[in-house]
Design an enzyme around this catalytic site. Sequence first.
Site, PDB file in Angstrom:
ATOM      1  CB  SER A 168      -0.961  -0.028   1.196  1.00  0.00           C
ATOM      2  OG  SER A 168      -1.837   1.070   1.178  1.00  0.00           O
ATOM      3  CB  THR A 169       1.333   4.057   2.399  1.00  0.00           C
ATOM      4  OG1 THR A 169      -0.077   4.198   2.570  1.00  0.00           O
ATOM      5  CG2 THR A 169       1.976   5.430   2.382  1.00  0.00           C
ATOM      6  CG  HIS A 195      -4.264  -0.835  -0.747  1.00  0.00           C
ATOM      7  ND1 HIS A 195      -4.079  -0.771   0.615  1.00  0.00           N
ATOM      8  CD2 HIS A 195      -4.730  -2.087  -0.989  1.00  0.00           C
ATOM      9  CE1 HIS A 195      -4.422  -1.926   1.171  1.00  0.00           C
ATOM     10  NE2 HIS A 195      -4.805  -2.746   0.211  1.00  0.00           N
ATOM     11  CG  MET A 288      -2.109   3.182   5.683  1.00  0.00           C
ATOM     12  SD  MET A 288      -2.656   4.893   5.942  1.00  0.00           S
ATOM     13  CE  MET A 288      -1.148   5.792   5.618  1.00  0.00           C
ATOM     14  CG  ASP A 291      -5.578  -5.580   2.437  1.00  0.00           C
ATOM     15  OD1 ASP A 291      -6.201  -6.629   2.722  1.00  0.00           O
ATOM     16  OD2 ASP A 291      -5.465  -5.136   1.278  1.00  0.00           O
TER      17      ASP A 291
END
Length: 346
Positions: A168-169, A195, A288, A291
């Site tokens: 993600s991030t 994401h 973050m 998931d």
Amino acid sequence: MTVKVLIVDDSAFFRRRLTEIINADPRLEVIASAADGLEAVEQVSRYRPDVVTMDLEMPLLDGIGAVKKIMRRRPTPVLMLSTWTTDGAKATLDALDAGAMDFLPKRFEDLAQDKASARQKLCDRINFLATHSKPNKHTSIVKAPEQPATPVIPAEKKKIELVVIGTSTGGPVALQNVLSQLPANFPFPIILLQHMPATFTPSFAERLNSQCDIQIKEAQQNDPLRPGVAYLAPGGQQLLLKGRRGQLYLQVDPGPETATYRPCIDVTLESVSQICPAQTLTIILTGMGADGCEGAIKMHQKGATIWAQDQQSSTIYGMPMAVAKAGIADKILSLTEIGKLLTALK
């Protein structure tokens, strides 16, 4: 302690609007604003903000140029506010390459259906970046540098047939780092779960494909899995593994609109766990939240190999930390080590 925020945007109206939203949150305080990139660089040195919100298109120096200068002079977490268009996607990815931490839509309506939820998500993201991230200095990643001091870790002894990477991030740069180390004849297919909104994933797949020796494409309905090809999950969709060993293919499904993430790493891993868990290497990178942890636990219970990125090389040590704390990680590795060990797989 209050999080200090610098707002950078050439629109006086948007600066005022954003200031009102941020200052309404007791955790945050706007300490200054800038109307262009050059002013932003000066304000960062002068006010030392905890987070910078950055526009892309500005006079004198655009957001990408400003991020590069900030990362060289005083690395600070930068949140890009961009339009969710194809052009906006390409520029935002350039900004992430330059060192920006994360991005959100400039149209807050794209964050949530109601204004209150959208404002809350924006403030939550700013606060999280201030308290959980470490900014990356500007680097242009094409090939990971050699690190002779890195200890040699034996490759997996299990028979691997599929690799799944979730992030993600911080993921765009992390994936660039890992995938650019792989040879064109990499012997397994790879599923990539990042994401990212639907307008961004085509540009991201194209960018990765131009930077790596393996083929990288945005996954399409009924794509058969082929060795040496990485399939990036389309934004706004769920990606499911179908078929059976030796005849695997992908299904692209919208899934419920209420899903927190689309694509969702847990959803994809659930589908993999039904077909070939013991033959799959699952890798959870920076991001973050958590998931991927639930799905990785199910995979681990069925014999999968699990790797997690280490804290030192993670932009946000959230998702890999969840996997590590669950006690299911077979290896905890830096990005460079992950790339090296993937290359050693046979």
